[in-house]
Motif scaffolding. Structure first.
Motif, PDB file in Angstrom:
ATOM      1  N   THR A 108       0.809  -1.232   0.127  1.00 46.81           N
ATOM      2  CA  THR A 108       0.008   0.068   0.133  1.00 46.81           C
ATOM      3  C   THR A 108       0.885   1.177   0.021  1.00 46.81           C
ATOM      4  O   THR A 108       1.814   1.355   0.748  1.00 46.81           O
ATOM      5  CB  THR A 108      -0.931  -0.080   1.076  1.00 46.81           C
ATOM      6  OG1 THR A 108      -1.805  -1.118   1.241  1.00 46.81           O
ATOM      7  CG2 THR A 108      -1.812   1.232   1.240  1.00 46.81           C
ATOM      8  N   VAL A 109       0.504   2.214  -0.856  1.00 47.44           N
ATOM      9  CA  VAL A 109       1.407   3.371  -0.980  1.00 47.44           C
ATOM     10  C   VAL A 109       0.613   4.455  -0.533  1.00 47.44           C
ATOM     11  O   VAL A 109      -0.553   4.671  -0.829  1.00 47.44           O
ATOM     12  CB  VAL A 109       1.649   3.674  -2.376  1.00 47.44           C
ATOM     13  CG1 VAL A 109       2.498   5.137  -2.543  1.00 47.44           C
ATOM     14  CG2 VAL A 109       2.609   2.509  -3.024  1.00 47.44           C
ATOM     15  N   TYR A 110       1.063   5.347   0.508  1.00 45.00           N
ATOM     16  CA  TYR A 110       0.349   6.801   0.908  1.00 45.00           C
ATOM     17  C   TYR A 110       1.100   7.643   0.565  1.00 45.00           C
ATOM     18  O   TYR A 110       2.339   7.836   0.268  1.00 45.00           O
ATOM     19  CB  TYR A 110       0.394   6.644   2.504  1.00 45.00           C
ATOM     20  CG  TYR A 110      -0.464   5.546   2.925  1.00 45.00           C
ATOM     21  CD1 TYR A 110      -1.975   5.910   3.163  1.00 45.00           C
ATOM     22  CD2 TYR A 110      -0.017   4.347   3.182  1.00 45.00           C
ATOM     23  CE1 TYR A 110      -2.494   4.792   3.584  1.00 45.00           C
ATOM     24  CE2 TYR A 110      -0.638   3.156   3.785  1.00 45.00           C
ATOM     25  CZ  TYR A 110      -2.153   3.337   3.919  1.00 45.00           C
ATOM     26  OH  TYR A 110      -3.027   2.311   4.331  1.00 45.00           O
ATOM     27  N   ARG A 111       0.600   8.996   0.298  1.00 47.61           N
ATOM     28  CA  ARG A 111       1.162  10.009  -0.139  1.00 47.61           C
ATOM     29  C   ARG A 111       0.278  11.193   0.773  1.00 47.61           C
ATOM     30  O   ARG A 111      -1.091  11.451   0.852  1.00 47.61           O
ATOM     31  CB  ARG A 111       0.961  10.587  -1.659  1.00 47.61           C
ATOM     32  CG  ARG A 111       1.789   9.491  -2.398  1.00 47.61           C
ATOM     33  CD  ARG A 111       2.519   9.917  -3.690  1.00 47.61           C
ATOM     34  NE  ARG A 111       2.955  11.301  -3.757  1.00 47.61           N
ATOM     35  CZ  ARG A 111       3.024  11.961  -4.556  1.00 47.61           C
ATOM     36  NH1 ARG A 111       2.510  11.758  -5.678  1.00 47.61           N
ATOM     37  NH2 ARG A 111       3.615  13.419  -4.683  1.00 47.61           N
ATOM     38  N   ALA A 112       1.166  12.259   0.920  1.00 47.50           N
ATOM     39  CA  ALA A 112       0.599  13.378   1.621  1.00 47.50           C
ATOM     40  C   ALA A 112       0.370  14.651   0.915  1.00 47.50           C
ATOM     41  O   ALA A 112       1.135  14.866  -0.337  1.00 47.50           O
ATOM     42  CB  ALA A 112       1.452  13.964   2.820  1.00 47.50           C
ATOM     43  N   CYS A 113      -0.802  15.355   0.909  1.00 53.51           N
ATOM     44  CA  CYS A 113      -1.122  16.412   0.182  1.00 53.51           C
ATOM     45  C   CYS A 113       0.094  17.462   0.287  1.00 53.51           C
ATOM     46  O   CYS A 113       0.460  17.644   1.357  1.00 53.51           O
ATOM     47  CB  CYS A 113      -2.299  16.927   0.609  1.00 53.51           C
ATOM     48  SG  CYS A 113      -2.852  18.629  -0.165  1.00 53.51           S
ATOM     49  N   PRO A 114       0.569  18.046  -0.618  1.00 48.88           N
ATOM     50  CA  PRO A 114       1.298  19.038  -0.467  1.00 48.88           C
ATOM     51  C   PRO A 114       1.230  20.447   0.090  1.00 48.88           C
ATOM     52  O   PRO A 114       1.774  21.167   0.395  1.00 48.88           O
ATOM     53  CB  PRO A 114       2.164  19.214  -1.861  1.00 48.88           C
ATOM     54  CG  PRO A 114       0.984  18.877  -2.798  1.00 48.88           C
ATOM     55  CD  PRO A 114       0.366  17.791  -2.105  1.00 48.88           C
ATOM     56  N   TYR A 115      -0.027  20.645   0.065  1.00 49.30           N
ATOM     57  CA  TYR A 115      -0.996  21.905   0.667  1.00 49.30           C
ATOM     58  C   TYR A 115      -1.457  21.723   2.084  1.00 49.30           C
ATOM     59  O   TYR A 115      -1.660  22.700   2.517  1.00 49.30           O
ATOM     60  CB  TYR A 115      -1.677  22.333  -0.238  1.00 49.30           C
ATOM     61  CG  TYR A 115      -1.535  22.333  -1.666  1.00 49.30           C
ATOM     62  CD1 TYR A 115      -0.593  23.442  -2.178  1.00 49.30           C
ATOM     63  CD2 TYR A 115      -1.479  21.433  -2.651  1.00 49.30           C
ATOM     64  CE1 TYR A 115      -0.144  23.451  -3.343  1.00 49.30           C
ATOM     65  CE2 TYR A 115      -1.311  21.574  -4.106  1.00 49.30           C
ATOM     66  CZ  TYR A 115      -0.474  22.599  -4.236  1.00 49.30           C
ATOM     67  OH  TYR A 115       0.053  22.825  -5.651  1.00 49.30           O
ATOM     68  N   CYS A 116      -1.646  20.454   2.532  1.00 49.18           N
ATOM     69  CA  CYS A 116      -2.207  20.295   4.025  1.00 49.18           C
ATOM     70  C   CYS A 116      -1.778  19.326   4.695  1.00 49.18           C
ATOM     71  O   CYS A 116      -0.707  18.658   3.988  1.00 49.18           O
ATOM     72  CB  CYS A 116      -3.811  20.663   3.808  1.00 49.18           C
ATOM     73  SG  CYS A 116      -4.525  19.071   3.057  1.00 49.18           S
ATOM     74  N   ASP A 117      -2.309  18.888   5.745  1.00 52.55           N
ATOM     75  CA  ASP A 117      -1.845  17.678   6.430  1.00 52.55           C
ATOM     76  C   ASP A 117      -2.673  16.306   6.090  1.00 52.55           C
ATOM     77  O   ASP A 117      -2.390  15.428   6.692  1.00 52.55           O
ATOM     78  CB  ASP A 117      -2.188  17.883   7.948  1.00 52.55           C
ATOM     79  CG  ASP A 117      -1.335  19.141   8.424  1.00 52.55           C
ATOM     80  OD1 ASP A 117      -0.294  19.408   7.819  1.00 52.55           O
ATOM     81  OD2 ASP A 117      -1.726  19.713   9.420  1.00 52.55           O
TER      82      ASP A 117
END
Length: 109
Positions: free
Chosen positions: A2-11
């Protein structure tokens, strides 16, 4: 895996799925795409930075800091949520900045 990515603009963090079901892309389109027309289009980030150094009140300083973030493509809705300032007040501050920031004017529309 499973791959997770964070939004570059918020948390926010998203599980990345297939191309047609990408919640991160959908989130960015919905919450972080600037589509509104603001009176700040004639100001560069450098101009806003210069004005920030010359600000004479706390309110003007806050307005300029939000304007700089807005010019970095953070929408008013996100700024409002993040800093707890009503959207109408932020837009009113942007209008005041565009017209020279008369410190006696309290336009919050």
């Amino acid at each position: 895996m499973t791959v997770y990515r964070a939004c570059p603009y918020c948390d926010e963090v998203f599980q990345i799925g297939s191309e047609e079901d990408n919640p991160l892309v959908n989130h960015i389109r919905e919450f972080h795409t600037v589509t509104e027309d603001a009176p700040l289009t004639s100001f560069s980030q450098d101009e806003l930075q210069r004005r920030l150094h010359e600000a004479s009140t706390v309110e003007e300083t806050k307005a300029l800091m939000l304007a700089i973030l807005y010019k970095r493509h953070i929408p008013v809705r996100t700024l409002s949520t993040r800093f707890g300032i009503p959207e109408e007040m932020i837009r009113g501050w942007f209008d005041r900045l565009a017209s020279g920031w008369d410190s006696k004017s309290k336009n919050t529309q």
